[in-house]
Design a protein around this motif. Sequence first.
Motif, mmCIF file in Angstrom:
data_model
loop_
_atom_site.group_PDB
_atom_site.id
_atom_site.type_symbol
_atom_site.label_atom_id
_atom_site.label_comp_id
_atom_site.label_asym_id
_atom_site.label_seq_id
_atom_site.Cartn_x
_atom_site.Cartn_y
_atom_site.Cartn_z
ATOM 1 N N PHE A 17 0.651 -1.221 0.014
ATOM 2 C CA PHE A 17 -0.063 -0.074 -0.079
ATOM 3 C C PHE A 17 0.869 1.299 -0.089
ATOM 4 O O PHE A 17 0.706 2.266 -0.897
ATOM 5 N N PHE A 18 1.810 1.344 0.893
ATOM 6 C CA PHE A 18 2.786 2.601 0.868
ATOM 7 C C PHE A 18 3.566 2.830 -0.220
ATOM 8 O O PHE A 18 3.496 4.002 -0.809
ATOM 9 N N VAL A 25 2.194 8.487 -7.576
ATOM 10 C CA VAL A 25 2.462 9.709 -7.641
ATOM 11 C C VAL A 25 3.690 10.077 -8.692
ATOM 12 O O VAL A 25 3.667 10.923 -9.585
ATOM 13 N N VAL A 26 4.568 9.500 -8.468
ATOM 14 C CA VAL A 26 5.791 9.571 -9.312
ATOM 15 C C VAL A 26 5.585 9.219 -10.787
ATOM 16 O O VAL A 26 5.899 10.039 -11.722
ATOM 17 N N ASN A 51 -0.633 9.328 -2.649
ATOM 18 C CA ASN A 51 -1.923 9.285 -3.090
ATOM 19 C C ASN A 51 -2.620 7.851 -2.628
ATOM 20 O O ASN A 51 -2.152 6.721 -3.304
ATOM 21 N N LEU A 52 -3.712 7.974 -1.895
ATOM 22 C CA LEU A 52 -4.422 6.864 -1.581
ATOM 23 C C LEU A 52 -4.973 5.873 -2.707
ATOM 24 O O LEU A 52 -5.000 4.643 -2.604
ATOM 25 N N VAL A 165 -2.442 9.957 10.418
ATOM 26 C CA VAL A 165 -2.620 11.333 10.693
ATOM 27 C C VAL A 165 -2.794 12.242 9.369
ATOM 28 O O VAL A 165 -3.560 13.021 9.298
ATOM 29 N N ASP A 166 -1.809 11.815 8.247
ATOM 30 C CA ASP A 166 -1.923 12.691 7.167
ATOM 31 C C ASP A 166 -3.212 12.591 6.458
ATOM 32 O O ASP A 166 -3.710 13.360 6.018
ATOM 33 N N VAL A 167 -3.701 11.432 6.452
ATOM 34 C CA VAL A 167 -5.022 11.248 5.901
ATOM 35 C C VAL A 167 -6.231 12.161 6.592
ATOM 36 O O VAL A 167 -6.914 12.595 5.998
#
Length: 225
Positions: A17-18, A25-26, A51-52, A165-167
């Motif tokens: 996932f990470f 995104v890249v 990007n999720l 936290v970012d989400v």
Amino acid sequence: MKRFASGLNFYKLFWVFFSGCFLGVVLETIWCLITRGHFESRTGLIYGPFNLVYGFGALLMTVSLIWLSGKRDLYIFLAGSVLGAAFEYLCSYVQQTLFGTVSWDYSQFPLNFHGRVNLLYSLFWGLLAVLWVKDIYPFMSKRIERIPNSWGRSVTWILLVFMVVDVLVSAAAVGRMSARNEGVSARNRVEQFLDTHYSDERLNRIYPNMVYKEKGKKLEYQTEE
């Protein structure tokens, strides 16, 4: 000695996932540079190049399609096309329902469905599924399993907390932006903080393709002048 993240356990799936969040995104940034000739933010979160959509896409393809690794490419392609289109439609629908915004518009493409998905990009999903199942995931899986046990688990949990936290911050900031577009004034200190630190100008730089839509109304995409 047991390898880190062997099989399809929690640690393996998190790193899939990470990695998907980052690599998506890249790749999309490079695609934008090639097709549009300029840099454009393609992130889905406020902090970091993540990007999720790509992260959950990688997770979904791994869990749903990896069992097809021994099958013909055609089966993987067809399954990936359907799965990718359904996932993309769901992401667009959820985004508009929760925040009143949309981030992509396929209404100008032939054979599109509600402007959320189209045949061409569905075929791209199918091609990506074949590459993922046959090449990308096996390569990624081996590299993930080489992460040392001594620090792999600790780093995983640190990154997980950061992503959560970012989400939450990103969702709150975009939700507050939608409220501002509806003329809702800040009602507490949290909303005042969001207005101060995550202004429309800042969020528009992070999400240049996001278009505000009123909740509860028929989806009618706006196009740039």
